[in-house]
Motif scaffolding. Structure first.
Motif, PDB file in Angstrom:
ATOM      1  N   ALA A  86       0.613  -1.127  -0.106  1.00 27.56           N
ATOM      2  CA  ALA A  86       0.160  -0.008  -0.246  1.00 27.56           C
ATOM      3  C   ALA A  86       0.832   1.237   0.073  1.00 27.56           C
ATOM      4  CB  ALA A  86      -1.060  -0.018   1.187  1.00 27.56           C
ATOM      5  N   GLU A  87       2.036   1.317   0.432  1.00 21.12           N
ATOM      6  CA  GLU A  87       2.872   2.380   0.542  1.00 21.12           C
ATOM      7  C   GLU A  87       3.316   2.826  -0.741  1.00 21.12           C
ATOM      8  OE1 GLU A  87       5.652  -0.994   2.208  1.00 21.12           O
ATOM      9  OE2 GLU A  87       3.444  -0.419   2.378  1.00 21.12           O
ATOM     10  N   HIS A  88       3.589   1.852  -1.618  1.00 25.12           N
ATOM     11  CA  HIS A  88       3.462   2.326  -3.024  1.00 25.12           C
ATOM     12  C   HIS A  88       3.154   1.142  -4.058  1.00 25.12           C
ATOM     13  CE1 HIS A  88       6.664  -1.001  -3.082  1.00 25.12           C
ATOM     14  NE2 HIS A  88       7.223  -0.503  -1.866  1.00 25.12           N
ATOM     15  N   PRO A  89       1.891   1.294  -4.078  1.00 22.82           N
ATOM     16  CA  PRO A  89       1.005   0.472  -4.992  1.00 22.82           C
ATOM     17  C   PRO A  89       1.332   0.813  -6.535  1.00 22.82           C
ATOM     18  CG  PRO A  89      -0.573   2.211  -4.077  1.00 22.82           C
ATOM     19  CD  PRO A  89       0.802   2.311  -3.379  1.00 22.82           C
ATOM     20  N   GLU A  95       6.750   0.851 -13.485  1.00 20.08           N
ATOM     21  CA  GLU A  95       7.922   0.546 -13.881  1.00 20.08           C
ATOM     22  C   GLU A  95       7.999  -0.233 -15.198  1.00 20.08           C
ATOM     23  OE1 GLU A  95       9.999  -1.388 -10.710  1.00 20.08           O
ATOM     24  OE2 GLU A  95      10.398   0.530  -9.692  1.00 20.08           O
ATOM     25  N   GLN A  96       6.853  -1.016 -15.339  1.00 18.30           N
ATOM     26  CA  GLN A  96       6.676  -1.732 -16.707  1.00 18.30           C
ATOM     27  C   GLN A  96       6.256  -0.862 -17.652  1.00 18.30           C
ATOM     28  OE1 GLN A  96       7.318  -5.187 -17.456  1.00 18.30           O
ATOM     29  NE2 GLN A  96       6.941  -4.194 -19.481  1.00 18.30           N
ATOM     30  N   ARG A  97       5.522   0.302 -17.251  1.00 16.53           N
ATOM     31  CA  ARG A  97       5.059   1.192 -18.423  1.00 16.53           C
ATOM     32  C   ARG A  97       6.134   2.068 -18.964  1.00 16.53           C
ATOM     33  NH1 ARG A  97      -0.534   4.588 -17.783  1.00 16.53           N
ATOM     34  NH2 ARG A  97      -0.877   4.867 -19.815  1.00 16.53           N
ATOM     35  N   LEU A  98       6.963   2.421 -17.834  1.00 17.34           N
ATOM     36  CA  LEU A  98       8.442   3.252 -18.141  1.00 17.34           C
ATOM     37  C   LEU A  98       9.066   2.430 -19.312  1.00 17.34           C
ATOM     38  CD1 LEU A  98       9.264   4.923 -14.968  1.00 17.34           C
ATOM     39  CD2 LEU A  98       8.130   6.064 -17.053  1.00 17.34           C
ATOM     40  N   GLN A  99       9.282   1.083 -18.951  1.00 21.01           N
ATOM     41  CA  GLN A  99      10.291   0.275 -19.738  1.00 21.01           C
ATOM     42  C   GLN A  99       9.392   0.168 -21.108  1.00 21.01           C
ATOM     43  OE1 GLN A  99      10.624  -3.796 -18.105  1.00 21.01           O
ATOM     44  NE2 GLN A  99      12.297  -4.268 -19.522  1.00 21.01           N
TER      45      GLN A  99
END
Length: 104
Positions: A86-89, A95-99
């Motif tokens: 929950a602290e970084h959902p 990261e996949q989208r950036l890749q």
């Protein structure tokens, strides 16, 4: 989900609550801004009092409205489908989208 953010025994309940809170927040902000905009435009004589209630979009406008609706629903669906603590959902999804963008 880490213990710090685990308010319910079933994590799906937490996701549902996140969705409801997101909807409530967005609805409140939208309602307030819409009422303010209508009031300002009506006071200035730019908008007739019933203009919004009687508005009929043309085909291009209807398509834009429907596209906006679809994007909104996609964002809400991501709340239910997100993965990670929950602290970084959605960190993995981000990261996949950036890749994917770098590869395109």
């Amino acid at each position: 989900m880490t213990a710090e953010f685990a308010y319910f025994t079933d994590p799906h309940v937490g996701k549902l609550l996140d969705l409801v809170l997101q909807l409530a927040t967005e609805l409140h902000v939208t309602d307030r801004r819409l009422r303010t905009l209508e009031t300002v435009l009506t006071r200035q004589g730019v908008l007739a009092p019933a203009a919004i209630d009687t508005f009929e979009p043309d085909d291009r406008e209807r398509e834009a409205l429907e596209t906006g609706r679809d994007r909104y629903l996609d964002r809400l669906a991501r709340i239910i489908a997100e993965a990670g603590p929950a602290e970084h959902p959605m960190r993995g999804q981000w990261e996949q989208r950036l890749q994917d963008k770098r590869a395109a």
